[in-house]
Enzyme design. Structure first.
Site, PDB file in Angstrom:
ATOM      1  N   GLU A  52       0.834  -1.207   0.000  1.00 11.77           N
ATOM      2  CA  GLU A  52       0.000   0.000   0.000  1.00 11.77           C
ATOM      3  C   GLU A  52       0.867   1.255   0.000  1.00 11.77           C
ATOM      4  OE1 GLU A  52      -0.130  -2.644   1.904  1.00 11.77           O
ATOM      5  OE2 GLU A  52      -2.128  -3.062   2.690  1.00 11.77           O
TER       6      GLU A  52
ATOM      7  N   CYS B 207      -0.833   0.040   7.489  1.00  7.36           N
ATOM      8  CA  CYS B 207      -1.334   0.462   6.173  1.00  7.36           C
ATOM      9  C   CYS B 207      -2.783   0.936   6.257  1.00  7.36           C
ATOM     10  CB  CYS B 207      -1.232  -0.680   5.177  1.00  7.36           C
ATOM     11  SG  CYS B 207       0.469  -1.145   4.858  1.00  7.36           S
TER      12      CYS B 207
ATOM     13  N   SER C 263      21.089 -41.538 -10.397  1.00  8.12           N
ATOM     14  CA  SER C 263      19.859 -40.908 -10.893  1.00  8.12           C
ATOM     15  C   SER C 263      20.188 -39.754 -11.828  1.00  8.12           C
ATOM     16  CB  SER C 263      19.032 -40.400  -9.725  1.00  8.12           C
ATOM     17  OG  SER C 263      19.770 -39.428  -9.030  1.00  8.12           O
TER      18      SER C 263
ATOM     19  N   ARG D  89      14.086 -23.294  -6.396  1.00 11.71           N
ATOM     20  CA  ARG D  89      14.840 -23.121  -5.146  1.00 11.71           C
ATOM     21  C   ARG D  89      14.803 -21.666  -4.692  1.00 11.71           C
ATOM     22  NH1 ARG D  89      20.297 -26.774  -6.197  1.00 11.71           N
ATOM     23  NH2 ARG D  89      19.268 -28.797  -6.004  1.00 11.71           N
TER      24      ARG D  89
ATOM     25  N   ASP E  59      24.563 -38.192  -4.281  1.00 14.35           N
ATOM     26  CA  ASP E  59      24.679 -37.053  -5.218  1.00 14.35           C
ATOM     27  C   ASP E  59      25.639 -35.959  -4.764  1.00 14.35           C
ATOM     28  OD1 ASP E  59      22.749 -38.435  -6.556  1.00 14.35           O
ATOM     29  OD2 ASP E  59      21.126 -36.997  -6.215  1.00 14.35           O
TER      30      ASP E  59
ATOM     31  N   ARG F 251      22.193 -21.556  -8.282  1.00 12.13           N
ATOM     32  CA  ARG F 251      23.349 -21.059  -9.031  1.00 12.13           C
ATOM     33  C   ARG F 251      23.051 -20.963 -10.512  1.00 12.13           C
ATOM     34  NH1 ARG F 251      24.011 -26.071  -7.241  1.00 12.13           N
ATOM     35  NH2 ARG F 251      24.399 -27.670  -8.806  1.00 12.13           N
TER      36      ARG F 251
ATOM     37  N   SER G  95       8.066 -41.100   3.034  1.00 11.19           N
ATOM     38  CA  SER G  95       7.685 -40.890   4.445  1.00 11.19           C
ATOM     39  C   SER G  95       6.689 -39.744   4.558  1.00 11.19           C
ATOM     40  CB  SER G  95       8.866 -40.543   5.341  1.00 11.19           C
ATOM     41  OG  SER G  95      10.003 -41.179   4.972  1.00 11.19           O
TER      42      SER G  95
END
Ligand code: AOF
Ligand code: ZN
Length: 339
Positions: free
Chosen positions: A46, A80, A164, A180, A196, A203, A287
């Protein structure tokens, strides 16, 4: 209000834990000012809209379209609702009430008491969707949970040896960097961290968003200290069964086995983390699915086949809400309809 919503989205990735808010000021059927909440700690939508009006006298008698109830509290900035009252606006249109208990309903009440007409619920559904993270955080007392994985067309997320790499194409992987930048935190399980050695940072996407908090779910502390996750370049939390402590941007938190997942979410709530992107692996994702603790799933499907390997998770209570194509990859967007 469509324009106000469009403006609000420009704050994505930069305003959390605040909501995204857009505001448009209209006089005699024309837009005379607009603004959005750009930065956490900075002026609200506002105030930015008011400051964009060249001839401030025109604000008197105007209509204001704002995606969230104007605030009533003194926080980083003055309320506001007081600003709009002081400037003598005629009518305020609002999408959603502000679920923050400091504000909830009080901003509307203040303006109505000052004889401003207020209409609530304009584009309400779009407004709820805009601030799905903020609303989920306050209503469910946990972060908004987004599951993400890439699978082959025959529904495997990794080969038997857990490799993978190269399921989705490089452009799909770049989209993940954009995602991300939109969330407060990124989570992985111990196996994914081990196989991994991910960095879990932004990035490959140009933006000025803060790096997300990294969350590692590593019950038995299997991930070696020299892995990228522990390089201290980003705040990183390791939930485990063994130790608590702090060191060089790293926090270990020991939790009980019972209710491990629920306790992780409660701790993230306490830390004011409003959203989490869970990037794998299948054990961790399963899970969350088995406890029905997820809000959205984004699944890359490539047209390659593995024939055998680690099966992709199965979603329950999922409704397909969108589909997108990135060259030969398809992205399926699901939302939990029973969350
Ligand atoms: C508005 N307009 O553009 C936003 C609002 O820490 P502060 O002072 O910035 O206050 C944050 C709270 O204000 C936030 O939790 C939410 O209740 C409200 N955000 N309100 O009128 C805005 N961003
Ligand atoms: Zn405000």
């Amino acid at each position: 209000m469509d324009r106000a919503l469009e403006l609000a989205y420009l704050g994505l990735g930069n305003v959390s834990p605040n909501p995204m808010v857009g505001c448009v000021i209209v006089k005699d059927g024309k837009i005379i000012g607009e603004g959005w909440h750009q930065q956490h700690g900075g002026p609200h939508a506002e105030a930015n809209a008011v400051n964009s009006v060249v001839d401030q006298d025109k604000i008197k008698g105007s209509e204001v379209y704002v995606t969230l109830e104007p605030c009533s509290h003194h926080g980083n900035t003055p309320p506001c609702s007081d600003l709009l009252i002081r400037l003598g606006v005629r009518h305020v249109y609002v999408s959603n009430l502000d679920i923050n208990p400091l504000v909830y309903g009080k901003g509307i009440q203040k303006m109505r008491s000052a004889s401003i007409q207020v209409s609530v619920g304009i584009n309400e559904e779009e407004g709820s969707n805009l601030n799905k993270r903020f609303f989920t955080y306050y209503s469910k007392k946990r972060p908004y949970i987004i599951l993400k994985w890439a699978q082959t067309i025959d529904r495997f997320i990794a080969r038997k040896n857990f490799d993978s790499k190269w399921i989705s194409n490089e452009f799909s992987r770049q989209v993940v960097h954009k995602w991300r930048a939109e969330e407060d935190s990124i989570m992985v399980g111990a196996n994914t961290a081990l196989y991994d050695n991910p960095k879990l940072n932004i990035r490959d996407w140009p933006c000025n968003a803060e790096q997300p908090v990294r969350i590692v779910v590593d019950p038995n502390l299997k991930v070696p200290a020299d892995f990228f996750l522990f390089d201290g370049t980003q705040p990183t939390i390791v939930y485990n069964y063994n130790k608590s402590g702090n060191e060089n941007n790293l926090t270990w938190l020991k939790l009980k086995r019972r209710n491990f997942i629920e306790d992780i979410l409660s701790d993230l709530y306490k830390k004011k983390i409003q959203s989490v992107l869970i990037e794998g692996g299948s054990h961790l994702i399963n899970s969350f699915i088995s406890k029905n603790l997820w809000d959205e799933a984004r699944v890359f499907v490539s047209n390659s086949t593995f024939g055998e390997g680690i099966k992709a998770p199965d979603l329950y209570h999922a409704s397909l809400i969108n589909k997108n194509k990135i060259f030969e990859d398809e992205i399926l967007f699901f939302k939990n309809v029973n969350g």
